[in-house]
Scaffold this active site. Structure first.
Site, PDB file in Angstrom:
ATOM      1  N   ASN A 112      15.832   8.771  30.579  1.00 64.66           N
ATOM      2  CA  ASN A 112      17.171   8.900  31.188  1.00 64.66           C
ATOM      3  C   ASN A 112      17.594   7.715  32.056  1.00 64.66           C
ATOM      4  OD1 ASN A 112      15.080  10.014  32.788  1.00 64.66           O
ATOM      5  ND2 ASN A 112      16.568  11.058  34.069  1.00 64.66           N
ATOM      6  N   GLY A 185       8.439  12.449  33.258  1.00 64.16           N
ATOM      7  CA  GLY A 185       8.954  13.199  32.116  1.00 64.16           C
ATOM      8  C   GLY A 185       8.994  14.681  32.414  1.00 64.16           C
ATOM      9  N   SER A 186       8.927  15.475  31.351  1.00 60.62           N
ATOM     10  CA  SER A 186       9.078  16.916  31.515  1.00 60.62           C
ATOM     11  C   SER A 186       7.789  17.561  32.017  1.00 60.62           C
ATOM     12  CB  SER A 186       9.457  17.538  30.165  1.00 60.62           C
ATOM     13  OG  SER A 186       8.437  17.260  29.231  1.00 60.62           O
ATOM     14  N   GLU A 207       5.626  12.627  37.740  1.00 64.28           N
ATOM     15  CA  GLU A 207       7.012  12.716  38.224  1.00 64.28           C
ATOM     16  C   GLU A 207       7.761  13.585  37.226  1.00 64.28           C
ATOM     17  OE1 GLU A 207       8.491  11.370  40.946  1.00 64.28           O
ATOM     18  OE2 GLU A 207       6.744  10.318  41.722  1.00 64.28           O
ATOM     19  N   CYS A 241      17.100  13.301  36.802  1.00 69.73           N
ATOM     20  CA  CYS A 241      16.104  14.295  37.211  1.00 69.73           C
ATOM     21  C   CYS A 241      16.444  14.936  38.553  1.00 69.73           C
ATOM     22  CB  CYS A 241      14.726  13.656  37.273  1.00 69.73           C
ATOM     23  SG  CYS A 241      14.675  12.221  38.357  1.00 69.73           S
ATOM     24  N   GLU A 329      15.781  23.686  33.031  1.00 68.37           N
ATOM     25  CA  GLU A 329      16.463  22.537  33.642  1.00 68.37           C
ATOM     26  C   GLU A 329      17.593  22.121  32.700  1.00 68.37           C
ATOM     27  OE1 GLU A 329      13.931  19.106  33.918  1.00 68.37           O
ATOM     28  OE2 GLU A 329      15.450  17.911  34.931  1.00 68.37           O
TER      29      GLU A 329
HETATM   30  P1  NAD Z   1       9.366  13.976  27.928  1.00 71.37           P
HETATM   31  O1  NAD Z   1       8.363  14.713  28.687  1.00 71.37           O
HETATM   32  O2  NAD Z   1       9.858  14.532  26.656  1.00 71.37           O
HETATM   33  O3  NAD Z   1       8.861  12.496  27.590  1.00 71.37           O
HETATM   34  C1  NAD Z   1       8.303  11.639  28.566  1.00 71.37           C
HETATM   35  C2  NAD Z   1       7.341  10.667  27.924  1.00 71.37           C
HETATM   36  O4  NAD Z   1       6.278  11.381  27.287  1.00 71.37           O
HETATM   37  C3  NAD Z   1       7.962   9.780  26.854  1.00 71.37           C
HETATM   38  O5  NAD Z   1       7.506   8.462  27.044  1.00 71.37           O
HETATM   39  C4  NAD Z   1       7.437  10.357  25.554  1.00 71.37           C
HETATM   40  O6  NAD Z   1       7.280   9.394  24.548  1.00 71.37           O
HETATM   41  C5  NAD Z   1       6.100  10.932  25.943  1.00 71.37           C
HETATM   42  N1  NAD Z   1       5.729  12.099  25.124  1.00 71.37           N
HETATM   43  C6  NAD Z   1       6.548  12.966  24.495  1.00 71.37           C
HETATM   44  N2  NAD Z   1       5.824  13.927  23.869  1.00 71.37           N
HETATM   45  C7  NAD Z   1       4.526  13.670  24.134  1.00 71.37           C
HETATM   46  C8  NAD Z   1       3.299  14.318  23.788  1.00 71.37           C
HETATM   47  N3  NAD Z   1       3.268  15.428  23.066  1.00 71.37           N
HETATM   48  N4  NAD Z   1       2.161  13.770  24.248  1.00 71.37           N
HETATM   49  C9  NAD Z   1       2.169  12.678  25.015  1.00 71.37           C
HETATM   50  N5  NAD Z   1       3.300  12.018  25.360  1.00 71.37           N
HETATM   51  C10 NAD Z   1       4.462  12.517  24.936  1.00 71.37           C
HETATM   52  O7  NAD Z   1      10.569  13.746  28.972  1.00 71.37           O
HETATM   53  P2  NAD Z   1      11.965  13.063  28.736  1.00 71.37           P
HETATM   54  O8  NAD Z   1      12.763  13.900  27.795  1.00 71.37           O
HETATM   55  O9  NAD Z   1      11.804  11.623  28.437  1.00 71.37           O
HETATM   56  O10 NAD Z   1      12.591  13.162  30.196  1.00 71.37           O
HETATM   57  C11 NAD Z   1      13.207  14.317  30.660  1.00 71.37           C
HETATM   58  C12 NAD Z   1      12.394  15.025  31.703  1.00 71.37           C
HETATM   59  O11 NAD Z   1      11.847  14.112  32.620  1.00 71.37           O
HETATM   60  C13 NAD Z   1      13.214  15.989  32.541  1.00 71.37           C
HETATM   61  O12 NAD Z   1      12.486  17.144  32.774  1.00 71.37           O
HETATM   62  C14 NAD Z   1      13.428  15.232  33.840  1.00 71.37           C
HETATM   63  O13 NAD Z   1      13.698  16.033  34.957  1.00 71.37           O
HETATM   64  C15 NAD Z   1      12.153  14.508  33.962  1.00 71.37           C
HETATM   65  N6  NAD Z   1      12.313  13.314  34.780  1.00 71.37           N
HETATM   66  C16 NAD Z   1      11.686  13.264  35.978  1.00 71.37           C
HETATM   67  C17 NAD Z   1      11.862  12.155  36.788  1.00 71.37           C
HETATM   68  C18 NAD Z   1      11.191  12.036  38.127  1.00 71.37           C
HETATM   69  O14 NAD Z   1      11.220  10.953  38.690  1.00 71.37           O
HETATM   70  N7  NAD Z   1      10.582  13.073  38.672  1.00 71.37           N
HETATM   71  C19 NAD Z   1      12.662  11.102  36.360  1.00 71.37           C
HETATM   72  C20 NAD Z   1      13.275  11.210  35.123  1.00 71.37           C
HETATM   73  C21 NAD Z   1      13.085  12.310  34.338  1.00 71.37           C
END
Ligand code: NAD
Length: 453
Positions: A112, A185-186, A207, A241, A329
């Protein structure tokens, strides 16, 4: 991947990345690479989700430049050995803490804010003297590509490398042994990363996300509150996020709030015909968001242009905690409005959901403010604002419970990538016999006395 990790470990063991001058030089280089390539960076992010040059500067590059400047200025003092006092029991001695880098770090980014979420942790890792393997999100493919290109052209891969890819590549990476894993990420994928890290007892910073509430209380400055809330919600089309996920509005001002919120969305020109608004990142997310809409509850917006992934800023009213939009979310431009009468009941309802990444309270009432700050556990947040706490490097940034583990930014970022080695340095000119044979009642008495000092 094994080879990259192996080479980075050899580089780390050579001690080069630990040198303060080396760290500063690399950070300066990183800043100049970003500055000289702003045009390419802007084009890449625009092609991924139509993010404008203005928004890219304000929400991505400016924060990175500030982070780099801060790290260059302060890392010398952050990395210094710190003296701490020694208790009488250990007399004669001195005590100190030596910050040391952890080693080879894996940084996994989210989509994002693709530059900020990949490069800000890298800055912290470099400042702390580590080597870095960065895995940006594959979803904004142009930004992933440009980061890979710029980093591979300008940095020694034994020190700073990018591995591109999605689930498959990340799974492979997670099989390697790292000294630190920093994941953004998530919550769901965070759990997978945590499990993989546990195999080697690798420390993690996670995070993650969550449903961040905002409270609009009956005695706030409504005009400024609405302005700041709407900006924080619809910035990046809600794909932030720390965006306020939903808003709890006091019943007495609900109608006024709705009208003002609608006017503010229009005034801010969060519309697709201009550069003030971005696309939804991909079809999957678009469809996920579409399913959260309930026609009868839409107060404003709801317009969809699937082909262009344009999702109009949408305000939903009469929402309850049972609605679909409150089950996950949102991470998109839908603002559910929930009304409350009694602040204690509202807090209780919010506390039934997992601990959020952020929480915002708009109020002039000190008692309500303190109640919310003390009764709701959240990562970080703001009083009378949204999102902007991220822009103060003196505030550690991170979640709690399901919204994350650990934090970063400024000194906290340096600490996230450091180990603090504690040392007690004894002198040899005096050795009391208290702890040695023979044990006696009088010695025990002395020990009991000394332990109190
Ligand atoms: P995501 O968890 O889908 O992906 C994050 C990362 O994980 C990516 O680099 C992806 O390639 C990798 N990934 C995906 N599937 C995987 C798997 N099965 N095994 C290992 N790695 C895998 O998250 P997203 O869609 O990129 O981001 C959205 C989420 O991130 C939301 O929940 C948001 O709130 C959160 N977020 C948090 C922050 C923070 O600073 N706390 C910042 C931005 C986003």
């Amino acid at each position: 991947m094994e080879k990259i990790v192996e080479n980075q470990r050899a580089f780390f063991n050579s001690g080069q990345s630990n040198l303060i001058d080396f760290r500063k030089k690399q950070l300066k280089k990183l800043k100049s690479v970003l500055q000289q390539n702003e045009d390419l960076l802007n084009k890449a992010i625009y092609s991924d989700f139509k993010k404008s040059e203005f928004d890219t500067y304000v929400t991505e590059l400016a924060l990175l430049y500030k982070d780099i400047d801060e790290a260059i200025k302060k890392l010398g003092s952050w990395a210094k050995r710190k003296k701490v006092s020694t208790n009488l029991f250990n007399f004669p001695a001195k005590s100190y803490i030596i910050p040391e880098p952890l080693g080879v770090c894996l940084i996994i980014g989210a989509w994002n804010y693709p530059y900020q979420l990949s490069i800000a942790p890298s800055i912290a890792a470099i400042a702390a003297g580590n080597t870095v393997i960065l895995k940006p999100s594959e979803i904004p493919s142009a930004t992933s590509k440009i980061m890979a290109m710029l980093i591979s052209e300008n940095f020694d891969p034994n020190f700073f490398a990018v591995v591109e890819g999605g689930k498959e590549e990340t799974t492979q990476l997670l099989k390697q042994k790292f000294d630190k894993i920093f994941f953004t990420g998530s919550t769901k994928i965070g759990q997978i990363v945590y499990e993989a890290a546990a195999k080697n007892l690798t420390p993690v910073t996670l995070e993650l996300g969550g449903k961040s509430p905002a409270f609009i209380t009956e005695n706030c400055n409504l005009e400024i509150s609405v302005k700041r809330l709407i900006w924080g919600k619809f910035l990046n089309a809600g794909q932030t996020c720390i965006a306020p996920d939903y808003v709890m509005v006091h019943k007495s001002i609900k109608e006024k709030f709705l009208q003002m919120a609608k006017d503010e969305v229009i005034k801010e020109r969060f519309a697709f015909e201009n550069d003030n608004y971005v696309q939804i990142i991909n079809e999957d997310n678009f469809e996920r968001l579409e399913k959260l809409l309930v026609k009868e509850k839409i107060y404003f917006g709801g317009g969809l242009d699937k082909e262009n992934r344009f999702f109009e800023p949408t305000i939903m009213r009469n929402v309850s905690f049972e609605d679909a939009v409150m089950q996950e979310e949102i991470f998109g431009p839908i603002l559910p409005v929930i009304t409350y009468e009694n602040i204690d009941d509202a807090i209780r309802q919010v506390n039934e959901l997992p601990k959020p990444l952020s929480c915002y309270v708009f109020t002039k009432d000190k008692e309500i403010k303190n109640k919310i700050l003390s009764k709701i556990s959240f990562g970080g947040g703001a009083v009378n604002d949204t999102v902007m706490h991220i822009a103060n490097p003196n505030l550690p940034f991170g979640g709690v419970g399901k919204s994350g583990i650990g934090n970063y930014h400024g000194k906290a970022g340096f600490s996230a990538f450091s180990h603090y080695k504690s040392v007690l340095q004894k002198y040899t000119w005096f050795e009391p016999s208290l702890k040695y044979f023979p044990r006696s009642a009088s010695k025990l008495k002395w020990i009991k006395r000394l332990i109190k000092l």
